[in-house]
Design a protein around this motif. Sequence first.
Motif, PDB file in Angstrom:
ATOM      1  N   GLN A  74       0.804  -1.217   0.000  1.00 23.50           N
ATOM      2  CA  GLN A  74       0.000   0.000   0.000  1.00 23.50           C
ATOM      3  C   GLN A  74       0.842   1.275   0.000  1.00 23.50           C
ATOM      4  OE1 GLN A  74      -0.003  -2.422   2.295  1.00 23.50           O
ATOM      5  NE2 GLN A  74      -0.574  -1.690   4.344  1.00 23.50           N
ATOM      6  N   PHE A  75       2.133   1.144   0.309  1.00 21.90           N
ATOM      7  CA  PHE A  75       3.022   2.305   0.319  1.00 21.90           C
ATOM      8  C   PHE A  75       3.999   2.324  -0.851  1.00 21.90           C
ATOM      9  CE2 PHE A  75       2.394   1.449   5.023  1.00 21.90           C
ATOM     10  CZ  PHE A  75       1.372   2.372   5.162  1.00 21.90           C
ATOM     11  N   MET A  76       3.923   1.309  -1.719  1.00 22.56           N
ATOM     12  CA  MET A  76       4.931   1.171  -2.766  1.00 22.56           C
ATOM     13  C   MET A  76       4.888   2.318  -3.777  1.00 22.56           C
ATOM     14  SD  MET A  76       7.456  -0.433  -4.088  1.00 22.56           S
ATOM     15  CE  MET A  76       7.614  -2.198  -3.844  1.00 22.56           C
ATOM     16  N   ARG A  77       3.711   2.676  -4.231  1.00 24.29           N
ATOM     17  CA  ARG A  77       3.641   3.730  -5.263  1.00 24.29           C
ATOM     18  C   ARG A  77       4.189   5.049  -4.719  1.00 24.29           C
ATOM     19  NH1 ARG A  77      -1.075   4.259  -9.745  1.00 24.29           N
ATOM     20  NH2 ARG A  77       0.077   5.627 -11.160  1.00 24.29           N
ATOM     21  N   ALA A  97       7.869  -6.527  -2.467  1.00 23.64           N
ATOM     22  CA  ALA A  97       6.489  -6.203  -2.087  1.00 23.64           C
ATOM     23  C   ALA A  97       5.522  -7.224  -2.669  1.00 23.64           C
ATOM     24  CB  ALA A  97       6.117  -4.805  -2.574  1.00 23.64           C
ATOM     25  N   ALA A  98       4.615  -7.708  -1.838  1.00 26.46           N
ATOM     26  CA  ALA A  98       3.587  -8.629  -2.312  1.00 26.46           C
ATOM     27  C   ALA A  98       2.585  -7.894  -3.182  1.00 26.46           C
ATOM     28  CB  ALA A  98       2.869  -9.263  -1.117  1.00 26.46           C
ATOM     29  N   GLY A  99       2.096  -8.578  -4.214  1.00 25.81           N
ATOM     30  CA  GLY A  99       0.952  -8.078  -4.963  1.00 25.81           C
ATOM     31  C   GLY A  99       1.232  -7.096  -6.075  1.00 25.81           C
ATOM     32  N   ILE A 100       2.358  -6.381  -6.045  1.00 24.51           N
ATOM     33  CA  ILE A 100       2.627  -5.372  -7.080  1.00 24.51           C
ATOM     34  C   ILE A 100       3.299  -6.063  -8.262  1.00 24.51           C
ATOM     35  CG2 ILE A 100       3.656  -3.159  -7.620  1.00 24.51           C
ATOM     36  CD1 ILE A 100       1.618  -3.030  -5.373  1.00 24.51           C
ATOM     37  N   ARG A 101       2.587  -6.181  -9.370  1.00 20.15           N
ATOM     38  CA  ARG A 101       3.105  -6.891 -10.534  1.00 20.15           C
ATOM     39  C   ARG A 101       4.345  -6.215 -11.105  1.00 20.15           C
ATOM     40  NH1 ARG A 101      -2.406  -6.742 -11.588  1.00 20.15           N
ATOM     41  NH2 ARG A 101      -2.051  -5.086 -13.120  1.00 20.15           N
ATOM     42  N   GLY A 102       5.176  -7.006 -11.732  1.00 21.35           N
ATOM     43  CA  GLY A 102       6.420  -6.490 -12.283  1.00 21.35           C
ATOM     44  C   GLY A 102       6.208  -5.420 -13.331  1.00 21.35           C
ATOM     45  N   ASP A 103       5.250  -5.628 -14.248  1.00 20.10           N
ATOM     46  CA  ASP A 103       5.041  -4.642 -15.313  1.00 20.10           C
ATOM     47  C   ASP A 103       4.506  -3.329 -14.758  1.00 20.10           C
ATOM     48  OD1 ASP A 103       2.593  -5.838 -14.635  1.00 20.10           O
ATOM     49  OD2 ASP A 103       1.786  -5.649 -16.667  1.00 20.10           O
ATOM     50  N   VAL A 104       3.676  -3.409 -13.713  1.00 18.03           N
ATOM     51  CA  VAL A 104       3.133  -2.198 -13.102  1.00 18.03           C
ATOM     52  C   VAL A 104       4.246  -1.407 -12.425  1.00 18.03           C
ATOM     53  CG1 VAL A 104       1.604  -1.323 -11.291  1.00 18.03           C
ATOM     54  CG2 VAL A 104       0.818  -3.147 -12.825  1.00 18.03           C
ATOM     55  N   GLU A 273      -5.748  -3.743  -5.977  1.00 14.55           N
ATOM     56  CA  GLU A 273      -6.034  -2.652  -5.049  1.00 14.55           C
ATOM     57  C   GLU A 273      -4.925  -1.592  -5.016  1.00 14.55           C
ATOM     58  OE1 GLU A 273      -7.290  -2.187  -0.310  1.00 14.55           O
ATOM     59  OE2 GLU A 273      -6.970  -4.163  -1.208  1.00 14.55           O
ATOM     60  N   PHE A 274      -3.681  -2.067  -4.973  1.00 14.41           N
ATOM     61  CA  PHE A 274      -2.567  -1.138  -4.798  1.00 14.41           C
ATOM     62  C   PHE A 274      -1.656  -1.046  -6.011  1.00 14.41           C
ATOM     63  CE2 PHE A 274      -3.330  -2.831  -0.423  1.00 14.41           C
ATOM     64  CZ  PHE A 274      -3.913  -1.662   0.099  1.00 14.41           C
ATOM     65  N   GLY A 275      -1.846  -1.921  -6.973  1.00 15.44           N
ATOM     66  CA  GLY A 275      -0.921  -1.972  -8.104  1.00 15.44           C
ATOM     67  C   GLY A 275      -1.539  -1.556  -9.408  1.00 15.44           C
ATOM     68  N   LYS A 276      -2.421  -0.600  -9.378  1.00 12.00           N
ATOM     69  CA  LYS A 276      -3.031  -0.128 -10.630  1.00 12.00           C
ATOM     70  C   LYS A 276      -2.013   0.670 -11.428  1.00 12.00           C
ATOM     71  CE  LYS A 276      -7.669   0.074  -8.644  1.00 12.00           C
ATOM     72  NZ  LYS A 276      -8.799   0.939  -8.249  1.00 12.00           N
TER      73      LYS A 276
END
Length: 277
Positions: A74-77, A97-104, A273-276
């Motif tokens: 949730q703090f990555m971006r 970080a969990a959940g944040i896709r590589g391409d994003v 949720e967090f990796g848009k």
Amino acid sequence: MDKNLHIAFIGGGNMASALGAGMAGKICPPENFHVIDINAASHAAWTARGATAATAPDDRLALCNVWFYAVKPQFMREAVAASRGWLREGTLVVSVAAGIRGDVLAGWLGDGAPWPKLVRCMPNTPALVGEGVTGMLALPGVSAAERQLAEAMLASVGKVVWVRDDAAIDAVTALSGSGPAYVFRFIEALIEGGLKVGLDAQQARELALATLSGATRLARESDDPPAVLRERVTSKGGTTAAALKVFEDADFMGLVARAMQAAAQRSRELADEFGKA
């Protein structure tokens, strides 16, 4: 050890600290670490090793060949936006970080084009004692030498398994990323069960921990699959068979599979949720 290699940790919590402890003196000197963490209280452990630390991104980031993003999804971006101005051509970025896709993440890092030098990985908490296992995914722009460096860094705290895509990282998250919690819960259950059959707390704890440790080592070192090892412990009509029947009646295998599916699904939800992009 490469004395010319400088590594930044953006996020200096438990996982970053475990990675730093594993890499110090093996991958590069500890004084070559630079840590960015808003929590100044976390700096002491790093600076005691010789690392530098700051509460916000600074010019020292530009001197680092490798960046580890070790913040919650949730703090990555926000963390990327605050630090990406110090990226330099050729900087290798590693995300834990969990959940944040590589391409994003590559899109967030890039300036008009996705950042090519990116490795996504999912370590687990036994890295704190050098017994971790990490699933790793390299984007196509990562060279063979950079891939080798990334593997060496994560191998400093345990084993490494390379996977092909983000879906496989979700699976890694469900098995080994979240897996220690399943094991700890089972240990809790063994200890509680031990108390109920007449052991005292110390006896139950020692027996539970030694049993898990010994069985895991036997499974790791044996050429036989776990099913065969289980069968060797299980005499027809014996005590072990009676216990296993309770597990089977409760669909133990299915319960574990459903738990892992829930973890993998939550990883995908975090991405949404967090990796848009």
